[in-house]
Write a protein that holds these residues in place. Structure first.
Motif, short mmCIF file in Angstrom:
data_model
loop_
_atom_site.label_atom_id
_atom_site.label_comp_id
_atom_site.label_asym_id
_atom_site.label_seq_id
_atom_site.Cartn_x
_atom_site.Cartn_y
_atom_site.Cartn_z
N LEU A 119 0.83 -1.20 0.00
CA LEU A 119 0.00 0.00 0.00
C LEU A 119 0.87 1.25 0.00
N LEU A 120 1.95 1.24 0.76
CA LEU A 120 2.84 2.40 0.81
C LEU A 120 3.51 2.60 -0.54
N HIS A 121 3.93 1.52 -1.18
CA HIS A 121 4.55 1.62 -2.51
C HIS A 121 3.56 2.21 -3.51
N THR A 122 2.31 1.76 -3.45
CA THR A 122 1.29 2.28 -4.36
C THR A 122 1.10 3.77 -4.19
N LEU A 183 11.39 0.19 -1.58
CA LEU A 183 10.43 -0.87 -1.30
C LEU A 183 10.47 -1.97 -2.37
N ALA A 184 10.61 -1.56 -3.63
CA ALA A 184 10.65 -2.54 -4.71
C ALA A 184 11.88 -3.43 -4.64
N LEU A 185 12.90 -2.97 -3.92
CA LEU A 185 14.12 -3.76 -3.73
C LEU A 185 14.10 -4.54 -2.42
N GLY A 186 13.00 -4.44 -1.68
CA GLY A 186 12.90 -5.15 -0.42
C GLY A 186 13.55 -4.44 0.75
N GLU A 187 13.78 -3.14 0.61
CA GLU A 187 14.40 -2.35 1.67
C GLU A 187 13.37 -1.43 2.31
N TRP A 188 13.58 -1.13 3.57
CA TRP A 188 12.70 -0.16 4.23
C TRP A 188 12.93 1.21 3.61
N PRO A 189 11.86 1.99 3.40
CA PRO A 189 12.00 3.33 2.82
C PRO A 189 12.42 4.34 3.90
N LEU A 190 13.68 4.30 4.26
CA LEU A 190 14.20 5.18 5.31
C LEU A 190 14.62 6.50 4.68
#
Length: 290
Positions: A119-122, A183-190
């Motif tokens: 949802l966050l990525h979207t 996020l698309a790489l599997g990392e937290w969006p810090l």
């Protein structure tokens, strides 16, 4: 010898944009340009392949270039068509596995779940699209209070940014894409700078509002992603995603949100993109989606 017409359909996923860009630039450097201002043509194409993944693919997948690698074959002409698959989405169940004890540096039992990440990525992608739309429609026009409804995203930013120039607005649009790429790489969006703090804050607000207003639409979006106790824990996102990078000085009684607000007010918008000292700088040559 017979003439043969061959149709090749390729499904491609870009996994390393810097490497793709570098390869495309190398191809353009070796091309021969004819006509008026050949070096100007080269510079324009270099700029295009540096900013647009489709243009970079076009340079590398040109029929003449592909056929030249096949012995005993001469290219008689051809065309190249590239289309983007609109329904592609990262596999968030694989990228953020619930069975892992830690995910991207999780603290305690909290984790960024597949559904939260989806949802966050979207919302980040949606905000990026809207910010670029603002840029395409308004360019350098300032935001006017009475016309806020004409803007999709940029009017939601602090008022001191309403008169910023096109390059600044383009960089702001890219911050949404940068966090979505994490996020698309599997990392937290810090967030790695103040602009990313602001971008992630907007995405969290929109994700919360969408879930409250259209829960069924969100459920449909999730498909068969696994369910977890920490799904849509927006307060947890604020606690875990913000403040990992950035200055830790200032008033210790202030929470992360208030400290960020102070920094945004004290820093000129041009400085909002300066990376925090303890955060890895993003590739400065990564280009823009538009």
């Amino acid at each position: 010898m017979p003439e043969v017409e061959a149709t090749v359909v390729l499904g491609i996923r870009i996994t390393d944009w810097p490497a793709l860009r570098a390869a495309a630039r190398a191809v353009v450097e070796d091309l021969d340009f004819d006509g008026v201002d050949p070096e100007g043509q080269r510079a324009a194409l270099l700029r295009e392949v540096s900013e647009d993944a489709n243009a970079a693919l076009g340079a590398l997948l040109h029929p003449d270039r592909l056929v030249s690698t096949i012995p005993g074959v001469e290219a008689l002409g051809g065309t190249l068509e590239i289309s983007v698959t609109e329904d592609f989405a990262p596999d968030f169940a694989e990228l953020f596995p619930l069975e892992a004890e830690e995910s991207g540096g999780a603290v305690g039992d909290w984790t960024l779940t597949p559904r939260t990440a989806c949802l966050l990525h979207t919302q980040l992608i949606t905000l990026a699209d809207a910010a670029y739309d603002d840029l395409d429609e308004h360019e350098d026009e300032p935001v006017i209070e009475e016309e806020e409804h004409d803007w999709a995203v940029l009017a939601r930013l602090p008022r001191r940014t309403w008169g910023m120039h096109r390059s600044w607005r383009r960089a702001l649009a890219r911050t949404f894409d940068d966090l979505a790429e994490d996020l698309a790489l599997g990392e937290w969006p810090l967030p790695r700078c103040l602009a990313e703090e602001l971008a992630l804050r907007l995405a969290l607000v929109d994700a919360r509002e969408l879930l409250g207003a259209q829960p069924q639409a969100v459920a449909d979006m999730m498909g068969d992603l696994p369910v977890d106790l920490y799904d849509y824990d927006w307060d947890g996102c604020v606690d875990e995603l913000f403040g990992v990078y950035g200055p830790d000085d200032g008033d210790p009684d202030l929470d992360t949100t208030d400290r960020t607000d102070q920094l945004l007010a004290a820093t000129h918008p041009e400085g909002w993109f300066l990376p925090y000292e303890d955060a890895e700088e993003r590739d400065p040559a990564r280009g823009y989606r538009r």
